[in-house]
Motif scaffolding. Sequence first.
Motif, PDB file in Angstrom:
ATOM      1  N   ALA A  97       0.433  -1.223   0.040  1.00 38.35           N
ATOM      2  CA  ALA A  97      -0.117   0.073   0.450  1.00 38.35           C
ATOM      3  C   ALA A  97       1.337   1.038   0.378  1.00 38.35           C
ATOM      4  N   ALA A  98       1.870   1.249   0.528  1.00 36.42           N
ATOM      5  CA  ALA A  98       3.032   2.327   1.071  1.00 36.42           C
ATOM      6  C   ALA A  98       3.297   2.844  -0.709  1.00 36.42           C
ATOM      7  N   TRP A  99       4.066   1.210  -1.181  1.00 35.92           N
ATOM      8  CA  TRP A  99       4.519   2.185  -2.539  1.00 35.92           C
ATOM      9  C   TRP A  99       3.398   2.523  -3.585  1.00 35.92           C
ATOM     10  N   LEU A 100       2.200   1.925  -3.339  1.00 36.31           N
ATOM     11  CA  LEU A 100       0.888   2.147  -4.301  1.00 36.31           C
ATOM     12  C   LEU A 100       0.977   3.890  -3.878  1.00 36.31           C
ATOM     13  N   ALA A 101       1.112   4.035  -2.613  1.00 36.61           N
ATOM     14  CA  ALA A 101       0.458   5.432  -3.043  1.00 36.61           C
ATOM     15  C   ALA A 101       2.105   7.076  -3.249  1.00 36.61           C
ATOM     16  N   THR A 102       2.708   5.889  -3.427  1.00 34.61           N
ATOM     17  CA  THR A 102       3.979   6.850  -3.665  1.00 34.61           C
ATOM     18  C   THR A 102       3.491   7.405  -5.202  1.00 34.61           C
ATOM     19  N   ARG A 103       3.434   5.915  -5.936  1.00 39.44           N
ATOM     20  CA  ARG A 103       3.317   5.529  -7.408  1.00 39.44           C
ATOM     21  C   ARG A 103       2.478   7.005  -7.562  1.00 39.44           C
ATOM     22  N   LEU A 104       1.152   7.334  -6.782  1.00 37.11           N
ATOM     23  CA  LEU A 104       0.530   8.683  -6.942  1.00 37.11           C
ATOM     24  C   LEU A 104       0.988  10.274  -7.904  1.00 37.11           C
ATOM     25  N   PRO A 105       0.530  10.377  -8.907  1.00 40.42           N
ATOM     26  CA  PRO A 105       0.987  11.716  -9.237  1.00 40.42           C
ATOM     27  C   PRO A 105      -0.605  12.577  -8.496  1.00 40.42           C
ATOM     28  N   ILE A 106      -0.566  13.104  -7.349  1.00 39.20           N
ATOM     29  CA  ILE A 106      -1.072  14.119  -6.855  1.00 39.20           C
ATOM     30  C   ILE A 106      -1.728  15.409  -7.294  1.00 39.20           C
ATOM     31  N   ARG A 107      -0.446  15.618  -7.743  1.00 34.24           N
ATOM     32  CA  ARG A 107      -1.301  16.780  -8.889  1.00 34.24           C
ATOM     33  C   ARG A 107      -1.841  16.758 -10.053  1.00 34.24           C
ATOM     34  N   ARG A 108      -2.233  15.594 -10.172  1.00 28.82           N
ATOM     35  CA  ARG A 108      -3.361  14.875 -11.086  1.00 28.82           C
ATOM     36  C   ARG A 108      -5.337  15.097 -10.156  1.00 28.82           C
ATOM     37  N   TYR A 109      -5.263  14.839  -9.245  1.00 25.42           N
ATOM     38  CA  TYR A 109      -6.454  15.077  -8.605  1.00 25.42           C
ATOM     39  C   TYR A 109      -6.007  15.738  -7.581  1.00 25.42           C
ATOM     40  N   ALA A 110      -7.595  16.502  -7.983  1.00 21.56           N
ATOM     41  CA  ALA A 110      -8.325  18.013  -7.284  1.00 21.56           C
ATOM     42  C   ALA A 110      -7.995  17.577  -5.176  1.00 21.56           C
ATOM     43  N   GLY A 111      -8.676  16.065  -5.171  1.00 25.33           N
ATOM     44  CA  GLY A 111      -8.511  16.087  -4.244  1.00 25.33           C
ATOM     45  C   GLY A 111      -7.576  15.301  -3.076  1.00 25.33           C
ATOM     46  N   ALA A 112      -6.257  15.032  -3.747  1.00 22.30           N
ATOM     47  CA  ALA A 112      -5.303  13.798  -3.632  1.00 22.30           C
ATOM     48  C   ALA A 112      -4.153  14.998  -2.072  1.00 22.30           C
ATOM     49  N   GLY A 113      -4.487  15.922  -2.596  1.00 24.36           N
ATOM     50  CA  GLY A 113      -3.472  16.956  -1.664  1.00 24.36           C
ATOM     51  C   GLY A 113      -4.034  16.607   0.080  1.00 24.36           C
ATOM     52  N   THR A 114      -5.621  16.827  -0.253  1.00 31.60           N
ATOM     53  CA  THR A 114      -6.745  16.880   1.161  1.00 31.60           C
ATOM     54  C   THR A 114      -6.607  14.986   2.000  1.00 31.60           C
ATOM     55  N   VAL A 115      -6.108  14.008   0.939  1.00 34.88           N
ATOM     56  CA  VAL A 115      -5.881  12.016   1.504  1.00 34.88           C
ATOM     57  C   VAL A 115      -4.522  12.790   2.291  1.00 34.88           C
ATOM     58  N   VAL A 116      -3.560  13.330   1.455  1.00 37.66           N
ATOM     59  CA  VAL A 116      -1.754  13.509   2.370  1.00 37.66           C
ATOM     60  C   VAL A 116      -2.143  14.501   2.840  1.00 37.66           C
ATOM     61  N   VAL A 117      -2.895  15.596   3.773  1.00 38.02           N
ATOM     62  CA  VAL A 117      -3.237  16.190   4.919  1.00 38.02           C
ATOM     63  C   VAL A 117      -3.977  14.742   5.549  1.00 38.02           C
ATOM     64  N   TRP A 118      -4.863  14.396   4.821  1.00 40.48           N
ATOM     65  CA  TRP A 118      -5.636  13.589   5.924  1.00 40.48           C
ATOM     66  C   TRP A 118      -4.612  12.521   6.755  1.00 40.48           C
ATOM     67  N   LEU A 119      -3.045  12.463   6.205  1.00 35.40           N
ATOM     68  CA  LEU A 119      -2.826  11.338   6.168  1.00 35.40           C
ATOM     69  C   LEU A 119      -1.591  11.813   7.117  1.00 35.40           C
ATOM     70  N   ILE A 120      -1.264  12.758   6.901  1.00 33.02           N
ATOM     71  CA  ILE A 120       0.317  13.298   8.114  1.00 33.02           C
ATOM     72  C   ILE A 120      -1.301  14.129   9.527  1.00 33.02           C
ATOM     73  N   ALA A 121      -2.548  14.913   9.211  1.00 30.32           N
ATOM     74  CA  ALA A 121      -3.027  14.850  10.309  1.00 30.32           C
ATOM     75  C   ALA A 121      -3.305  12.876  10.954  1.00 30.32           C
ATOM     76  N   SER A 122      -3.753  12.027  10.628  1.00 33.86           N
ATOM     77  CA  SER A 122      -3.157  11.306  11.224  1.00 33.86           C
ATOM     78  C   SER A 122      -2.223  10.494  12.232  1.00 33.86           C
ATOM     79  N   ALA A 123      -1.428  10.885  11.016  1.00 39.94           N
ATOM     80  CA  ALA A 123       0.123  10.214  11.616  1.00 39.94           C
ATOM     81  C   ALA A 123       0.299  11.411  13.302  1.00 39.94           C
ATOM     82  N   ALA A 124      -0.268  12.491  13.612  1.00 37.45           N
ATOM     83  CA  ALA A 124      -0.423  12.675  15.397  1.00 37.45           C
ATOM     84  C   ALA A 124      -0.338  12.382  16.111  1.00 37.45           C
ATOM     85  N   PRO A 125      -1.734  12.100  16.589  1.00 38.74           N
ATOM     86  CA  PRO A 125      -1.887  10.760  17.818  1.00 38.74           C
ATOM     87  C   PRO A 125      -1.052  10.089  17.640  1.00 38.74           C
TER      88      PRO A 125
END
Length: 319
Positions: A97-125
Amino acid sequence: GALVGVAACVKQPFAFTIVAVLVAAARGPNAPASVLAGAAGAAVAIAGIGGAFGLEGMIRWAWMENGDYLTGEPFSVQTLAIAVLMTATFLAFHAPAAWLATRLPIRRYAGAGTVVVWLIASAAPVAIGWRFLGHYYQQLLPPLCVLAGLGAQHVTARARRLVLSVMSALALGAVLASISPLAPRPMQIASIVRYVEATTSEDDAILVWGAAPDIHWRTNRPVAGAFIHHGFLTTMWTDTDADRVGTGVRLPTKRWRAFLDDLDRDRPKLVIDTSTRPRNQFHRYPPDAFPLGDFLREHYEPVRLIQGMRVWRYEGARA
């Protein structure tokens, strides 16, 4: 926002997801109103659940009484080593899953940046209290899976087959490990369940000393003392913590007062002490090492030893 509020009432770290929700709202049309609506949704959900179960009690027991959860131990080299080890273990078991996530061209998806924020926020706890326990990493899985699903569209068919093979192998390994002779076995409680059912009614509360809530579930008996396990009362969760038993460690007096007051108001008919069961993680938490021991000696009689667990029956106060 409302869904985040519901999740936060179930498990506090889920509250961090509100960061991604508000970022998504801020990026959409009518941003100010959307952000306000998201925040209001969370507040209304928390207030609604608190109103049903008691907002004051929920704030106290679910959130405010978690000072040790939030602060934990001081950060140290050992803490850093544990963080590296646990994070590496998580990435190893979720490598596809981690490898597939790195294959994603984030700029091609409008909502992908929000998901990245979601991932970072989830790392805080994960880092809360500097514990880095394995189950803390569960919160990373939803955003990681979303990113992996999007990333899977941008790899070759051969790569997808390889990833699927690796994931299948890991899943098969987990299944085989769970049924191997070395796998941990569920607590055997059939005999204790039959005894409780035969000697109490469904309205009789019971107290189980030890993290064994399945006894309450299987017997369908109310929980006495307000808490279903010892960790919240003793602040001792591991064998290392158990070394502090009997050393004059300061216990959370407010919790013990609430616990014992509840027991005194409505004394349970049975107390089941799982610390007497051999070869179990609770054996180093005997009631005699805590205020519960005095309460048992004053009001209860030991009547049975079932599956290694001592059963105490309420016989009224003794002179």
